[in-house]
Design a protein around this motif. Structure first.
Motif, PDB file in Angstrom:
ATOM      1  N   TYR A 293       0.838  -1.197   0.000  1.00  0.00           N
ATOM      2  CA  TYR A 293       0.000   0.000   0.000  1.00  0.00           C
ATOM      3  C   TYR A 293       0.874   1.249   0.000  1.00  0.00           C
ATOM      4  O   TYR A 293       2.033   1.212   0.430  1.00  0.00           O
ATOM      5  CB  TYR A 293      -0.947   0.015   1.207  1.00  0.00           C
ATOM      6  CG  TYR A 293      -0.266   0.048   2.557  1.00  0.00           C
ATOM      7  CD1 TYR A 293      -0.181   1.219   3.289  1.00  0.00           C
ATOM      8  CD2 TYR A 293       0.268  -1.116   3.113  1.00  0.00           C
ATOM      9  CE1 TYR A 293       0.424   1.254   4.536  1.00  0.00           C
ATOM     10  CE2 TYR A 293       0.886  -1.101   4.355  1.00  0.00           C
ATOM     11  CZ  TYR A 293       0.961   0.085   5.066  1.00  0.00           C
ATOM     12  OH  TYR A 293       1.575   0.109   6.296  1.00  0.00           O
ATOM     13  N   ASP A 294       0.324   2.325  -0.517  1.00  0.00           N
ATOM     14  CA  ASP A 294       0.981   3.628  -0.439  1.00  0.00           C
ATOM     15  C   ASP A 294       0.693   4.214   0.940  1.00  0.00           C
ATOM     16  O   ASP A 294      -0.478   4.372   1.322  1.00  0.00           O
ATOM     17  CB  ASP A 294       0.443   4.584  -1.519  1.00  0.00           C
ATOM     18  CG  ASP A 294       1.030   4.325  -2.897  1.00  0.00           C
ATOM     19  OD1 ASP A 294       2.187   3.876  -2.969  1.00  0.00           O
ATOM     20  OD2 ASP A 294       0.327   4.581  -3.894  1.00  0.00           O
ATOM     21  N   GLN A 295       1.737   4.539   1.670  1.00  0.00           N
ATOM     22  CA  GLN A 295       1.533   5.123   2.984  1.00  0.00           C
ATOM     23  C   GLN A 295       0.884   6.505   2.856  1.00  0.00           C
ATOM     24  O   GLN A 295       0.947   7.150   1.810  1.00  0.00           O
ATOM     25  CB  GLN A 295       2.877   5.240   3.708  1.00  0.00           C
ATOM     26  CG  GLN A 295       3.610   3.919   3.804  1.00  0.00           C
ATOM     27  CD  GLN A 295       3.991   3.565   5.222  1.00  0.00           C
ATOM     28  OE1 GLN A 295       3.208   3.720   6.152  1.00  0.00           O
ATOM     29  NE2 GLN A 295       5.200   3.090   5.395  1.00  0.00           N
ATOM     30  N   ARG A 296       0.242   6.944   3.912  1.00  0.00           N
ATOM     31  CA  ARG A 296      -0.413   8.260   3.900  1.00  0.00           C
ATOM     32  C   ARG A 296       0.577   9.333   3.450  1.00  0.00           C
ATOM     33  O   ARG A 296       1.751   9.323   3.811  1.00  0.00           O
ATOM     34  CB  ARG A 296      -0.995   8.588   5.274  1.00  0.00           C
ATOM     35  CG  ARG A 296      -0.038   8.410   6.438  1.00  0.00           C
ATOM     36  CD  ARG A 296      -0.696   8.712   7.790  1.00  0.00           C
ATOM     37  NE  ARG A 296      -1.880   7.916   8.001  1.00  0.00           N
ATOM     38  CZ  ARG A 296      -3.040   8.408   8.452  1.00  0.00           C
ATOM     39  NH1 ARG A 296      -3.125   9.704   8.757  1.00  0.00           N
ATOM     40  NH2 ARG A 296      -4.086   7.634   8.611  1.00  0.00           N
ATOM     41  N   CYS A 297       0.113  10.234   2.601  1.00  0.00           N
ATOM     42  CA  CYS A 297       0.907  11.307   1.973  1.00  0.00           C
ATOM     43  C   CYS A 297       1.881  10.799   0.912  1.00  0.00           C
ATOM     44  O   CYS A 297       2.695  11.566   0.402  1.00  0.00           O
ATOM     45  CB  CYS A 297       1.682  12.126   3.012  1.00  0.00           C
ATOM     46  SG  CYS A 297       0.632  13.175   4.022  1.00  0.00           S
TER      47      CYS A 297
ATOM     48  N   TYR B 150       0.849   5.568  11.300  1.00  0.00           N
ATOM     49  CA  TYR B 150       1.372   4.573  10.362  1.00  0.00           C
ATOM     50  C   TYR B 150       1.061   3.156  10.848  1.00  0.00           C
ATOM     51  O   TYR B 150       0.687   2.281  10.068  1.00  0.00           O
ATOM     52  CB  TYR B 150       2.883   4.715  10.212  1.00  0.00           C
ATOM     53  CG  TYR B 150       3.373   5.932   9.464  1.00  0.00           C
ATOM     54  CD1 TYR B 150       2.783   6.355   8.281  1.00  0.00           C
ATOM     55  CD2 TYR B 150       4.487   6.639   9.934  1.00  0.00           C
ATOM     56  CE1 TYR B 150       3.261   7.458   7.591  1.00  0.00           C
ATOM     57  CE2 TYR B 150       4.981   7.744   9.244  1.00  0.00           C
ATOM     58  CZ  TYR B 150       4.365   8.151   8.080  1.00  0.00           C
ATOM     59  OH  TYR B 150       4.852   9.239   7.396  1.00  0.00           O
ATOM     60  N   VAL B 151       1.264   2.943  12.140  1.00  0.00           N
ATOM     61  CA  VAL B 151       1.050   1.612  12.719  1.00  0.00           C
ATOM     62  C   VAL B 151      -0.418   1.215  12.600  1.00  0.00           C
ATOM     63  O   VAL B 151      -0.735   0.063  12.250  1.00  0.00           O
ATOM     64  CB  VAL B 151       1.503   1.595  14.192  1.00  0.00           C
ATOM     65  CG1 VAL B 151       1.188   0.235  14.829  1.00  0.00           C
ATOM     66  CG2 VAL B 151       3.002   1.890  14.298  1.00  0.00           C
ATOM     67  N   MET B 152      -1.316   2.144  12.852  1.00  0.00           N
ATOM     68  CA  MET B 152      -2.748   1.840  12.730  1.00  0.00           C
ATOM     69  C   MET B 152      -3.135   1.553  11.282  1.00  0.00           C
ATOM     70  O   MET B 152      -3.977   0.684  11.014  1.00  0.00           O
ATOM     71  CB  MET B 152      -3.579   2.979  13.309  1.00  0.00           C
ATOM     72  CG  MET B 152      -3.548   3.041  14.825  1.00  0.00           C
ATOM     73  SD  MET B 152      -4.735   4.226  15.541  1.00  0.00           S
ATOM     74  CE  MET B 152      -3.866   5.769  15.243  1.00  0.00           C
TER      75      MET B 152
END
Length: 325
Positions: A89-93, A115-117
């Motif tokens: 997955y693409d991490q947030r931002c 990130y962990v969530m």
């Protein structure tokens, strides 16, 4: 439709690399599934997954700072040929996932627990529901720090985990580490958590290749080409909030309770010539975490998967050998 693995490690030639990797991407497109989920704060997280015939496990890839899914297609291809399903997955931002500021290229996080969530939700609501197989992790740099935090609470979910050059402590050259941490902590209240950190650099489409960015010129140039073509892949500068969280993550990873909570067998890969993260905490972590095995790579730097073919073959054999134990 499922990928049929050949169980051979055939690394594509660096001569003619661009055409070869485009063929891989074209082949993977026939097996690619896409989707997205809403994180706890309603940020949309984009993901892809690939399933193979008679898979032995599902591999979750957790990328590092400024990375994105497409950068991992070559690695995904090698993983599929080893009989591993791949979820990424693409991490947030990052990439095609949701942004947290009004700039498409600005990297921000309120807390590394976010990130962990995201990772936890991805594993529980996507990976587990699609394929009932043992789950492995592969993480890089920033992703390695969040995986260490994730494993402290969710080791039962993961059979094996690779932490490749994890960012337990970023390298700080300008001032001593403690002064940098205190300074950023003060400045983020003055400038704002979501304001661009003054020392972080913008994406440079004309950046010249050097071996500190990976020992393969061909892989480096392909990465820059992808970033030039899509503004969503140009996330580079960080906010004061992200910078502060990166400077305090070591304390959280090394929390005694967190380390004792890790039961998953870990392969931690450290690179002797890494100039992006500090290698010393890698050795400290391996001493404190009973389930961690550390391997030091000579003549390797932070960009492990952007290594030349000779080095890359050794790195991949190390990773796949660990997953096969």
């Amino acid at each position: 439709m499922r990928f049929i693995p050949n169980y051979n490690l055939e690394i594509i030639d660096e001569n003619g690399y661009e055409n070869a990797v485009l063929k891989i991407e074209e082949e993977l497109s026939r097996y690619k599934h896409t989707g997205s989920f809403l994180a706890f704060d309603k940020t949309e997280i984009y993901y892809e997954y690939f399933l193979c015939e008679n898979s032995k496990a599902s591999l979750v890839i957790v990328h590092g700072l400024s990375e994105f899914i497409n950068k991992f297609y070559e690695f995904i291809y090698y993983c599929l040929n080893q009989g591993l399903n791949v979820f990424i997955y693409d991490q947030r931002c990052h990439g095609l996932s949701g942004k947290l500021t009004d700039r498409i290229d600005l990297l921000h996080v309120d807390d590394f627990d976010d990130y962990v969530m995201d990772l936890s939700q991805f594993v529980d609501t996507v990976v587990k529901k699609i394929e009932n197989k043992p789950i492995y992790l592969y993480s890089q740099s920033m992703g390695g720090a969040e995986c260490a935090l994730y494993l402290a609470k969710h080791s039962d979910n993961i059979e094996r985990a690779v932490l490749a050059v994890p960012m337990f402590q970023p390298s700080v050259d300008v001032v001593p580490y403690r002064i940098a941490r205190a300074g950023v902590s003060f400045a983020r209240h003055f400038y704002g958590n979501k304001t661009k950190f003054l020392l972080s650099r913008e994406f440079d489409p004309n950046v010249e290749y050097n071996e500190s960015q990976g020992t393969s010129r061909a892989r480096f140039e392909h990465n820059i080409k992808m970033r030039k073509e899509n503004p969503c892949y140009q996330s580079t500068p960080m906010t004061f909030g992200w910078t502060y969280n990166s400077l305090i993550v070591k304390k959280r990873v090394f929390n005694r309770k967190n380390i004792k909570g890790i039961k998953t067998p870990i392969l931690l890969i450290t690179a002797k010539e890494d100039r992006v993260v500090e290698p010393k905490p890698h050795y400290e972590f391996a001493q404190k975490c009973e389930s961690c095995r550390l391997v030091e790579l000579e003549k390797a730097n932070h960009a492990l998967l952007a290594s030349d073919n000779a080095r890359l073959e050794k790195i991949l054999n190390l990773i796949f050998g660990f997953y096969s134990e």
